[in-house]
Write a protein that holds these residues in place. Structure first.
Motif, PDB file in Angstrom:
ATOM      1  N   ILE A 214       4.552  -0.788   1.129  1.00 45.01           N
ATOM      2  CA  ILE A 214       3.573  -1.571   0.557  1.00 45.01           C
ATOM      3  C   ILE A 214       2.869  -2.452   1.481  1.00 45.01           C
ATOM      4  O   ILE A 214       1.640  -2.539   1.638  1.00 45.01           O
ATOM      5  N   ILE A 215       3.752  -2.927   2.596  1.00 44.17           N
ATOM      6  CA  ILE A 215       3.207  -3.636   3.836  1.00 44.17           C
ATOM      7  C   ILE A 215       2.537  -2.742   4.885  1.00 44.17           C
ATOM      8  O   ILE A 215       1.389  -2.971   5.323  1.00 44.17           O
ATOM      9  N   ILE A 216       3.096  -1.646   5.217  1.00 46.70           N
ATOM     10  CA  ILE A 216       2.696  -0.841   6.152  1.00 46.70           C
ATOM     11  C   ILE A 216       1.363  -0.070   5.843  1.00 46.70           C
ATOM     12  O   ILE A 216       0.444   0.077   6.230  1.00 46.70           O
ATOM     13  N   GLY A 217       1.398   0.241   4.543  1.00 52.35           N
ATOM     14  CA  GLY A 217       0.048   0.800   3.930  1.00 52.35           C
ATOM     15  C   GLY A 217      -0.806  -0.118   3.693  1.00 52.35           C
ATOM     16  O   GLY A 217      -2.349   0.160   4.091  1.00 52.35           O
ATOM     17  N   THR A 218      -0.447  -1.146   3.359  1.00 54.58           N
ATOM     18  CA  THR A 218      -1.551  -2.328   3.400  1.00 54.58           C
ATOM     19  C   THR A 218      -2.498  -2.574   4.887  1.00 54.58           C
ATOM     20  O   THR A 218      -3.721  -2.656   4.832  1.00 54.58           O
ATOM     21  N   ILE A 219      -1.535  -3.030   5.713  1.00 62.54           N
ATOM     22  CA  ILE A 219      -2.137  -3.345   6.995  1.00 62.54           C
ATOM     23  C   ILE A 219      -2.667  -2.089   7.780  1.00 62.54           C
ATOM     24  O   ILE A 219      -3.777  -2.356   8.641  1.00 62.54           O
ATOM     25  N   SER A 220      -2.067  -0.845   7.583  1.00 59.87           N
ATOM     26  CA  SER A 220      -2.689   0.251   8.220  1.00 59.87           C
ATOM     27  C   SER A 220      -4.079   0.623   7.693  1.00 59.87           C
ATOM     28  O   SER A 220      -4.791   1.134   8.333  1.00 59.87           O
ATOM     29  N   GLY A 278      -3.763  -2.433  -6.702  1.00 58.38           N
ATOM     30  CA  GLY A 278      -4.189  -1.602  -5.701  1.00 58.38           C
ATOM     31  C   GLY A 278      -5.414  -0.935  -5.989  1.00 58.38           C
ATOM     32  O   GLY A 278      -6.107  -0.549  -4.926  1.00 58.38           O
ATOM     33  N   LYS A 279      -5.814  -0.725  -7.439  1.00 57.14           N
ATOM     34  CA  LYS A 279      -7.033  -0.045  -7.542  1.00 57.14           C
ATOM     35  C   LYS A 279      -8.308  -0.912  -6.988  1.00 57.14           C
ATOM     36  O   LYS A 279      -9.363  -0.526  -6.769  1.00 57.14           O
ATOM     37  N   THR A 280      -7.993  -2.235  -7.195  1.00 57.74           N
ATOM     38  CA  THR A 280      -9.272  -3.077  -6.940  1.00 57.74           C
ATOM     39  C   THR A 280      -9.246  -2.929  -5.222  1.00 57.74           C
ATOM     40  O   THR A 280     -10.670  -3.252  -4.921  1.00 57.74           O
ATOM     41  N   MET A 385      -5.120   6.814  -0.805  1.00 57.98           N
ATOM     42  CA  MET A 385      -4.949   6.711  -2.336  1.00 57.98           C
ATOM     43  C   MET A 385      -4.052   7.882  -2.665  1.00 57.98           C
ATOM     44  O   MET A 385      -3.174   7.588  -3.418  1.00 57.98           O
ATOM     45  N   TYR A 386      -4.323   8.827  -2.136  1.00 55.25           N
ATOM     46  CA  TYR A 386      -3.741  10.186  -2.811  1.00 55.25           C
ATOM     47  C   TYR A 386      -2.593  10.909  -1.906  1.00 55.25           C
ATOM     48  O   TYR A 386      -1.678  11.553  -2.402  1.00 55.25           O
ATOM     49  N   TRP A 387      -2.683  10.527  -0.670  1.00 54.46           N
ATOM     50  CA  TRP A 387      -1.512  11.443   0.120  1.00 54.46           C
ATOM     51  C   TRP A 387      -0.695  10.383   0.946  1.00 54.46           C
ATOM     52  O   TRP A 387       0.737  10.758   0.823  1.00 54.46           O
ATOM     53  N   LEU A 388      -1.130   9.527   1.596  1.00 51.80           N
ATOM     54  CA  LEU A 388      -0.036   8.806   2.709  1.00 51.80           C
ATOM     55  C   LEU A 388       0.456   7.706   1.798  1.00 51.80           C
ATOM     56  O   LEU A 388       1.776   7.453   2.026  1.00 51.80           O
ATOM     57  N   PHE A 389      -0.183   6.680   1.091  1.00 49.41           N
ATOM     58  CA  PHE A 389       0.407   5.809   0.380  1.00 49.41           C
ATOM     59  C   PHE A 389      -0.025   5.559  -0.943  1.00 49.41           C
ATOM     60  O   PHE A 389      -0.801   4.458  -1.449  1.00 49.41           O
ATOM     61  N   PRO A 390       0.202   6.512  -1.663  1.00 52.33           N
ATOM     62  CA  PRO A 390      -0.300   6.406  -3.307  1.00 52.33           C
ATOM     63  C   PRO A 390       0.433   5.167  -3.983  1.00 52.33           C
ATOM     64  O   PRO A 390       0.035   4.636  -5.100  1.00 52.33           O
ATOM     65  N   VAL A 391       1.708   4.757  -3.359  1.00 53.34           N
ATOM     66  CA  VAL A 391       2.259   3.477  -4.090  1.00 53.34           C
ATOM     67  C   VAL A 391       1.383   2.333  -3.978  1.00 53.34           C
ATOM     68  O   VAL A 391       1.343   1.390  -4.870  1.00 53.34           O
ATOM     69  N   LEU A 392       0.469   2.238  -3.013  1.00 55.97           N
ATOM     70  CA  LEU A 392      -0.450   1.104  -2.732  1.00 55.97           C
ATOM     71  C   LEU A 392      -1.594   1.336  -3.924  1.00 55.97           C
ATOM     72  O   LEU A 392      -2.039   0.293  -4.512  1.00 55.97           O
ATOM     73  N   THR A 397       0.772  -5.752  -9.292  1.00 53.75           N
ATOM     74  CA  THR A 397       0.933  -7.097  -8.962  1.00 53.75           C
ATOM     75  C   THR A 397       1.345  -7.389  -7.345  1.00 53.75           C
ATOM     76  O   THR A 397       1.280  -6.233  -6.618  1.00 53.75           O
ATOM     77  N   TYR A 398       0.967  -8.612  -6.998  1.00 52.31           N
ATOM     78  CA  TYR A 398       1.432  -8.765  -5.499  1.00 52.31           C
ATOM     79  C   TYR A 398       2.849  -8.537  -5.277  1.00 52.31           C
ATOM     80  O   TYR A 398       3.229  -8.140  -3.831  1.00 52.31           O
ATOM     81  N   THR A 399       3.759  -8.627  -6.029  1.00 53.48           N
ATOM     82  CA  THR A 399       5.079  -8.538  -5.524  1.00 53.48           C
ATOM     83  C   THR A 399       5.215  -6.956  -5.481  1.00 53.48           C
ATOM     84  O   THR A 399       5.189  -6.164  -6.367  1.00 53.48           O
ATOM     85  N   ALA A 400       5.976  -6.380  -4.568  1.00 58.07           N
ATOM     86  CA  ALA A 400       6.051  -5.039  -4.201  1.00 58.07           C
ATOM     87  C   ALA A 400       6.887  -4.340  -5.667  1.00 58.07           C
ATOM     88  O   ALA A 400       7.941  -5.000  -5.967  1.00 58.07           O
ATOM     89  N   GLU A 401       6.612  -3.217  -5.942  1.00 57.10           N
ATOM     90  CA  GLU A 401       7.192  -2.508  -7.119  1.00 57.10           C
ATOM     91  C   GLU A 401       8.003  -1.479  -6.662  1.00 57.10           C
ATOM     92  O   GLU A 401       8.601  -0.735  -7.397  1.00 57.10           O
ATOM     93  N   GLU A 402       8.140  -1.076  -5.265  1.00 59.52           N
ATOM     94  CA  GLU A 402       8.846   0.085  -4.819  1.00 59.52           C
ATOM     95  C   GLU A 402      10.283  -0.378  -4.649  1.00 59.52           C
ATOM     96  O   GLU A 402      10.644  -1.543  -4.735  1.00 59.52           O
ATOM     97  N   GLY A 403      11.193   0.434  -4.848  1.00 55.83           N
ATOM     98  CA  GLY A 403      12.631   0.376  -4.655  1.00 55.83           C
ATOM     99  C   GLY A 403      13.143  -0.247  -3.215  1.00 55.83           C
ATOM    100  O   GLY A 403      12.363  -0.172  -2.269  1.00 55.83           O
TER     101      GLY A 403
END
Length: 403
Positions: A214-220, A278-280, A385-392, A397-403
């Motif tokens: 969630i962090i690397i996807g955001t800043i990259s 994420g969608k926003t 959106m669809y290949w590298l970081f779909p989790v983003l 919400t702001y709290t990471a939802e990944e495991g």
């Protein structure tokens, strides 16, 4: 209760307005002076590269410093160093010995100082505010940045007409005011300091970022989107050769994105983004890309200003979401190191993006280069959106939802 009732945050907020205003003025004046001296798009790109290289080399040490030493003191000292650089720019302009190499050296020194200032300043916000206040703090911080990005370029563009040395002197005054305000900022949260610097702690910020999608996807996302989509370095060319508006028009062009960003950031201080994060984020990025393309093909000043307004309005949504995601999902004791990595990505997108824009404009022209950049941003959005970081994309919400 508004975070502005916190006196230390209010001081930090006002200080950021002054310091960012100064930096934006310096960007306009140095760019205008460089183009006046060289008449070269490549030289404009080199200014961005000169600011980026120190950031590339010093980001990790800057993060270590922010987690090891007093963050307020780091910001204070950096602003004093920046003030000293501006003093030299004033003397060089008045005495007439300044050349392109001096402007590049000044840009590099400013870039080095801001490399240390950035992570420490960003990490001060969680030191001052409680965790639940961070989204509002991010919105207010964005409004401070955008206010400065309105005032700074406009002042820079106007003051260049009256004299370059005068513009430098005003920026010097703003930096000194900011330094005084930072001196009186007080933190309320205890931060565990690093006991020692070794290989593990030196690389810990990078390891933390790359271990969390969630962090690397955001800043990259910021890195590549703005790397391709930013046309800031080319605005002197658009002002002079495309729109034929001169230095005053340059100030308007530099201010237009900030006006849009300020309007939206003030809205976000009242209406918090809490759902469909994420969608926003991706929707704002797509608007940014399309507005960049519109700006590139416009030969009308008002249409160009409107397009730049849209780029700023959409970008600030992305800024607030990205900064909040990073701060909320980073432990307090690692804020400095993680914000340093974040600053490196942001700096790469801005400074290296200016170099990329200048180089591309030198090859194909400013208008085609900006169109290509806007298309590149759209491609990045789809890939993330669809290949590298779909989790983003699915982040709610702001709290990471990944495991």
């Amino acid at each position: 209760m508004s975070v502005l009732h916190n006196r230390s945050f209010l001081r930090l907020w006002i200080a950021r307005i002054f310091s960012t205003t100064a930096f934006q003025m310096l960007s306009v004046v140095i760019g205008w002076q460089m183009y006046a001296l060289t008449d070269s798009a490549y030289q404009l790109g080199l200014v961005g590269l000169a600011e980026f290289l120190p950031m590339l080399l010093l980001t990790l040490p800057a993060g270590q410093a922010a987690d090891r030493y007093d963050r307020r003191t780091i910001v204070y000292i950096c602003q004093l160093i920046e003030s000293a650089v501006v003093v030299l720019l004033v003397l060089g302009s008045i005495q007439g010995w300044i050349g392109s190499i001096h402007l590049l050296i000044a840009a590099a020194l400013l870039g080095a100082a801001r490399t240390f200032e950035g992570p420490a300043s960003a990490a001060l916000v969680p030191d001052i505010l409680d965790r639940e206040q961070l989204p509002q703090g991010a919105a207010w911080s964005a409004s401070a940045m955008q206010t400065a990005m309105i005032v700074g370029p406009a002042l820079g563009g106007v003051l260049v007409v009256w004299g370059i040395s005068g513009a430098y002197l005003i920026s010097l005054g703003a930096l000194l005011v900011s330094a005084v305000l930072i001196f009186f900022v007080k933190t309320i949260h205890f931060v565990k300091k690093l006991d020692a610097i070794n290989v593990d702690t030196y690389l810990s910020g990078l390891k933390f970022v790359f271990a969390r999608k969630i962090i690397i996807g955001t800043i990259s996302l910021d890195l590549f989107a703005v790397l391709f989509g930013g046309a800031t370095a080319l605005l002197p060319i658009f002002a002079e050769d495309v729109l034929h508006t001169g230095s005053l028009g340059l100030g308007l062009l530099r201010s237009a994105p900030a006006v849009g960003a300020l309007v939206v950031s003030l809205i976000l201080t009242r209406v918090s983004l809490e759902r469909a994060i994420g969608k926003t984020l991706f929707a704002s990025l797509i608007v940014f890309a399309l507005a960049t393309i519109l700006f590139a093909v416009s030969d009308n000043l008002w249409l160009s200003l409107f397009a730049l307004f849209l780029t700023g309005a959409s970008d600030v949504v992305s800024v607030v979401i990205r900064s909040t995601l990073v701060q909320v999902n980073t432990p307090q004791e690692m804020q400095g190191r993680v914000n340093a990595v974040n600053s490196l990505f942001i700096g790469t997108s801005n400074q290296l993006g200016e170099f990329e824009s200048g180089t591309m404009a030198g090859l194909v022209g400013a208008v085609p280069a900006t169109v290509i950049g806007g298309i590149g941003t759209l491609v990045v959005a789809v890939l993330w959106m669809y290949w590298l970081f779909p989790v983003l994309r699915t982040q709610k919400t702001y709290t990471a939802e990944e495991g």
